[in-house]
Design an enzyme around this catalytic site. Sequence first.
Site, short mmCIF file in Angstrom:
data_model
loop_
_atom_site.label_atom_id
_atom_site.label_comp_id
_atom_site.label_asym_id
_atom_site.label_seq_id
_atom_site.Cartn_x
_atom_site.Cartn_y
_atom_site.Cartn_z
CE LYS A 63 7.89 4.57 -18.62
NZ LYS A 63 7.52 4.40 -17.22
N GLY A 125 -2.13 -0.28 -17.49
CA GLY A 125 -1.27 0.40 -18.47
C GLY A 125 0.20 0.14 -18.13
NE ARG A 147 -12.66 3.50 -16.78
CZ ARG A 147 -13.26 3.94 -15.67
NH1 ARG A 147 -14.51 3.59 -15.42
NH2 ARG A 147 -12.63 4.70 -14.82
CB THR A 148 -10.60 -2.66 -20.98
OG1 THR A 148 -10.61 -1.26 -21.14
CG2 THR A 148 -11.14 -3.35 -22.20
N GLY A 225 4.35 8.23 -4.52
CA GLY A 225 4.85 7.83 -5.84
C GLY A 225 6.20 8.42 -6.21
#
Length: 432
Positions: A63, A125, A147-148, A225
């Site tokens: 993507k 993401g 996390r980051t 989802g």
Amino acid sequence: MKLFSIIGNPVLHSKSPILFGYAYPNSSNEFAYFRMASQNVSEAMQLFHELGLTGMNVTAPFKNDIARLADVRGPEVEAMQASNTVVLENGKICAYNTDIFGVSGSIENGGVTIAGKRCLVLGAGGAGSAAAYALHSKGGEVTIANRTLEKAAQLAARVGCKACALNEIEKIIPQADLIVNTLYEDVDVVNEAWLKPTHIIFNAIYHNSKLASKAKKAGCKFIDGAYWLLFQGPPAYRRFTGLEPDLENMKKALLPQKTPKHIALIGFMGAGKSTVAPLLGRQLNMPVIEVDAVLEQKCGNTIPHIINEKGEVFFRQKEREVLEEVLASPTPSVISCGGGAVTQPELRKLLKENSIVVWIYASPEKCVNRIDVPSRPILARHADPYSAAVELFEKRKFMYAQTSWMLVSSNHRTPEQVSNFIYEEVGKVLRG
Ligand code: S3P
């Protein structure tokens, strides 16, 4: 005639990520939609142009690459730096992202109004970007946790919302109304004790995740989802076709489908079907049936002799009889079809119903270079086999497209590589 549902495939709906699919109109404005197994975006774009396609859905992990490559980007693509829908408009590759409608559609379909809700998005993401953008544009107060932290902060700056690190979510969850999880199944960051029945959880992961079971135990409202896949479909379909989609039909494509028993290889003469079939048969431990060889045995003559002496109509009739018999056989087999099998509507239907159809594609020029022309009477009767092949391929390409579940190019692959690629992709479907 509507030949496809944009969210799945009329034959199969694989749980594995769709690599590429594309919409492809013929002269009567019918459409075909199928997967294109591609190792990277450059190969996909090369095939897109070579085959004269008009639209393409793109899934992970491509993507971001496709967004970079596009000539024109929608504002949502600029913000998310990711696209799942590309359309050829006035000769330009235009990138859009309909995942945002997958997010908002799923949540709204669950009876939840997004405006004013305090939303926590887990993950920064591709899916996290779509969730953050969709919720923010619908008036939600969004925090992205990752996390980051830096990655979350960069995305938050582009979208216009807040960011935090994953280890801070314990403080944020009690104040949140809506939690969207885009982290992988095995990432387990939410403690069940933090969840209350008033929480709304939307799990972008289609498969069951740890969060899904915790949310259910805590009595939260839970949104599956699978709806994401459904609701990203209609806006892509509209862009591809200019038509209004049939949502009920799309919903049907989400239901578990029966996996056909055979694997059929279709494609132009010289694409590599007969060379790949035994390799694939060995890998899958399945017997191989070469339709042309069975036909020759049945008629006691060679194909050139049958076509030249008895005519193409007779040959097609025999080809139909053989393929009907082979497809009706209960033994799952790898079936290598003759290049013209798809010209018969009954066979297209039977192939789709009874087999996972893989289109092995090579450009008509490459195909002619690979074959012994005199042994292919359909081409040998023309003075220039190259232009005859180009013309014949143009006439047939829509038929290949509408019959196949997936295309694999043999333009730049050895037969072993083609077989490996099919084995990997088909294997995901067979394993469920
Ligand atoms: C044909 C393809 C040939 C064979 C016959 C007709 C076609 O099979 O069935 O010569 O019309 O494309 P291959 O695709 O295996 O060469």
